[in-house]
Design a protein around this motif. Structure first.
Motif, PDB file in Angstrom:
ATOM      1  N   PHE A 102      19.543   7.295 -15.312  1.00  0.00           N
ATOM      2  CA  PHE A 102      18.453   7.191 -14.341  1.00  0.00           C
ATOM      3  C   PHE A 102      18.434   8.425 -13.433  1.00  0.00           C
ATOM      4  CE2 PHE A 102      16.915   6.044 -10.124  1.00  0.00           C
ATOM      5  CZ  PHE A 102      15.654   5.535 -10.425  1.00  0.00           C
ATOM      6  N   ILE A 103      19.604   8.825 -12.948  1.00  0.00           N
ATOM      7  CA  ILE A 103      19.701  10.001 -12.066  1.00  0.00           C
ATOM      8  C   ILE A 103      19.152  11.239 -12.765  1.00  0.00           C
ATOM      9  CG2 ILE A 103      21.334  11.609 -10.992  1.00  0.00           C
ATOM     10  CD1 ILE A 103      23.050   9.076 -10.301  1.00  0.00           C
ATOM     11  N   VAL A 104      19.577  11.465 -14.003  1.00  0.00           N
ATOM     12  CA  VAL A 104      19.096  12.635 -14.750  1.00  0.00           C
ATOM     13  C   VAL A 104      17.585  12.570 -14.910  1.00  0.00           C
ATOM     14  CG1 VAL A 104      19.165  13.824 -16.982  1.00  0.00           C
ATOM     15  CG2 VAL A 104      21.295  13.018 -15.932  1.00  0.00           C
ATOM     16  N   ASP A 105      17.082  11.400 -15.239  1.00  0.00           N
ATOM     17  CA  ASP A 105      15.638  11.229 -15.404  1.00  0.00           C
ATOM     18  C   ASP A 105      14.903  11.542 -14.099  1.00  0.00           C
ATOM     19  OD1 ASP A 105      13.645  10.652 -17.292  1.00  0.00           O
ATOM     20  OD2 ASP A 105      13.418   8.615 -16.517  1.00  0.00           O
ATOM     21  N   GLU A 106      15.399  11.037 -12.996  1.00  0.00           N
ATOM     22  CA  GLU A 106      14.772  11.302 -11.694  1.00  0.00           C
ATOM     23  C   GLU A 106      14.839  12.782 -11.331  1.00  0.00           C
ATOM     24  OE1 GLU A 106      12.863   9.645  -9.506  1.00  0.00           O
ATOM     25  OE2 GLU A 106      12.819   8.166 -11.109  1.00  0.00           O
ATOM     26  N   ARG A 137      12.246  15.087 -12.634  1.00  0.00           N
ATOM     27  CA  ARG A 137      10.956  15.071 -11.961  1.00  0.00           C
ATOM     28  C   ARG A 137      10.970  15.944 -10.707  1.00  0.00           C
ATOM     29  NH1 ARG A 137      11.483  10.807 -14.675  1.00  0.00           N
ATOM     30  NH2 ARG A 137      10.351   8.914 -14.991  1.00  0.00           N
ATOM     31  N   GLN A 138      12.054  15.830  -9.941  1.00  0.00           N
ATOM     32  CA  GLN A 138      12.192  16.645  -8.720  1.00  0.00           C
ATOM     33  C   GLN A 138      13.614  16.541  -8.194  1.00  0.00           C
ATOM     34  OE1 GLN A 138       9.300  14.403  -6.283  1.00  0.00           O
ATOM     35  NE2 GLN A 138      10.916  14.203  -4.757  1.00  0.00           N
ATOM     36  N   ASP A 139      13.978  17.530  -7.375  1.00  0.00           N
ATOM     37  CA  ASP A 139      15.280  17.504  -6.721  1.00  0.00           C
ATOM     38  C   ASP A 139      15.327  16.306  -5.775  1.00  0.00           C
ATOM     39  OD1 ASP A 139      15.422  19.883  -8.039  1.00  0.00           O
ATOM     40  OD2 ASP A 139      15.717  21.126  -6.260  1.00  0.00           O
ATOM     41  N   ARG A 140      16.511  15.751  -5.596  1.00  0.00           N
ATOM     42  CA  ARG A 140      16.675  14.575  -4.742  1.00  0.00           C
ATOM     43  C   ARG A 140      17.951  14.707  -3.921  1.00  0.00           C
ATOM     44  NH1 ARG A 140      12.344  11.014  -4.918  1.00  0.00           N
ATOM     45  NH2 ARG A 140      11.572  10.802  -7.026  1.00  0.00           N
ATOM     46  N   CYS A 141      17.914  14.125  -2.723  1.00  0.00           N
ATOM     47  CA  CYS A 141      19.137  14.049  -1.926  1.00  0.00           C
ATOM     48  C   CYS A 141      19.870  12.764  -2.314  1.00  0.00           C
ATOM     49  CB  CYS A 141      18.843  14.094  -0.429  1.00  0.00           C
ATOM     50  SG  CYS A 141      18.033  12.634   0.221  1.00  0.00           S
ATOM     51  N   VAL A 142      21.142  12.705  -1.987  1.00  0.00           N
ATOM     52  CA  VAL A 142      21.965  11.550  -2.323  1.00  0.00           C
ATOM     53  C   VAL A 142      21.368  10.279  -1.731  1.00  0.00           C
ATOM     54  CG1 VAL A 142      24.254  10.520  -2.102  1.00  0.00           C
ATOM     55  CG2 VAL A 142      24.040  12.960  -2.485  1.00  0.00           C
ATOM     56  N   CYS A 143      20.859  10.372  -0.508  1.00  0.00           N
ATOM     57  CA  CYS A 143      20.300   9.173   0.138  1.00  0.00           C
ATOM     58  C   CYS A 143      19.114   8.612  -0.638  1.00  0.00           C
ATOM     59  CB  CYS A 143      19.941   9.461   1.589  1.00  0.00           C
ATOM     60  SG  CYS A 143      18.769  10.816   1.809  1.00  0.00           S
ATOM     61  N   GLU A 144      18.268   9.478  -1.189  1.00  0.00           N
ATOM     62  CA  GLU A 144      17.133   9.012  -1.986  1.00  0.00           C
ATOM     63  C   GLU A 144      17.612   8.315  -3.256  1.00  0.00           C
ATOM     64  OE1 GLU A 144      13.432  11.990  -1.589  1.00  0.00           O
ATOM     65  OE2 GLU A 144      15.287  12.963  -2.239  1.00  0.00           O
ATOM     66  N   LEU A 145      18.555   8.937  -3.937  1.00  0.00           N
ATOM     67  CA  LEU A 145      19.074   8.354  -5.171  1.00  0.00           C
ATOM     68  C   LEU A 145      19.774   7.029  -4.900  1.00  0.00           C
ATOM     69  CD1 LEU A 145      20.394  11.632  -6.803  1.00  0.00           C
ATOM     70  CD2 LEU A 145      18.447  10.251  -7.587  1.00  0.00           C
ATOM     71  N   THR A 146      20.484   6.955  -3.784  1.00  0.00           N
ATOM     72  CA  THR A 146      21.177   5.719  -3.407  1.00  0.00           C
ATOM     73  C   THR A 146      20.174   4.592  -3.233  1.00  0.00           C
ATOM     74  OG1 THR A 146      22.970   6.946  -2.362  1.00  0.00           O
ATOM     75  CG2 THR A 146      22.676   4.675  -1.669  1.00  0.00           C
ATOM     76  N   GLU A 147      19.082   4.881  -2.543  1.00  0.00           N
ATOM     77  CA  GLU A 147      18.048   3.875  -2.312  1.00  0.00           C
ATOM     78  C   GLU A 147      17.383   3.467  -3.625  1.00  0.00           C
ATOM     79  OE1 GLU A 147      13.786   3.716  -0.076  1.00  0.00           O
ATOM     80  OE2 GLU A 147      15.448   4.654   1.024  1.00  0.00           O
ATOM     81  N   MET A 148      17.099   4.438  -4.484  1.00  0.00           N
ATOM     82  CA  MET A 148      16.423   4.161  -5.752  1.00  0.00           C
ATOM     83  C   MET A 148      17.284   3.316  -6.690  1.00  0.00           C
ATOM     84  SD  MET A 148      14.871   7.940  -6.344  1.00  0.00           S
ATOM     85  CE  MET A 148      13.536   7.670  -7.478  1.00  0.00           C
TER      86      MET A 148
END
Length: 124
Positions: free
Chosen positions: A26-30, A33-44
């Motif tokens: 999931f992380i790789v897929d996200e 699409r665009q760079d993400r901070c840890v907090c965004e990935l944690t929430e997702m």
């Protein structure tokens, strides 16, 4: 098998192991699409930050993702976009396996003479 060949396959296996978890996929897929901070990935993902950080660490060690510190946040990006070709291959395999299973179910239904089962299989 000589040591050079063994080392090459072990390096491949480490990368595949890094991809061997649904959250990391999931992380790789996200990140594709665009760079993400840890907090965004944690929430997702819906996991705690230490778990997501561990997943990111595994992906980083495998060379799949990289990061940049922006202020107090770590922003991750996909470092190996070629992995997306592997994802397309996996999707093709999933689709082929489902089609193969459906075909087997249809063959079995025909063998049993159960037309209703065939109709049910085709609708799903």
């Amino acid at each position: 098998m000589n040591q050079d060949i063994r080392d090459r396959y072990e390096a491949r296996a480490r990368i595949m192991k890094a991809l061997g978890h649904p959250s990391r996929l999931f992380i790789v897929d996200e990140l594709s699409r665009q760079d993400r901070c840890v907090c965004e990935l944690t929430e997702m993902i819906g996991a705690d930050i230490s778990t997501v950080s561990k997943h990111l660490s595994i992906l980083r060690e495998a060379g799949i993702v990289d990061y940049e510190k922006k202020g107090t946040q770590m922003h991750y990006r996909l470092a190996a976009p070629c992995v997306l070709g592997f994802f397309r291959c996996l999707e093709d395999m999933v689709r082929t396996n489902v089609q193969r299973q459906l075909h087997c179910l249809q063959d079995e239904a025909e063998r049993l003479g159960n037309a209703q089962c065939i109709d049910d299989c085709q609708r799903h």
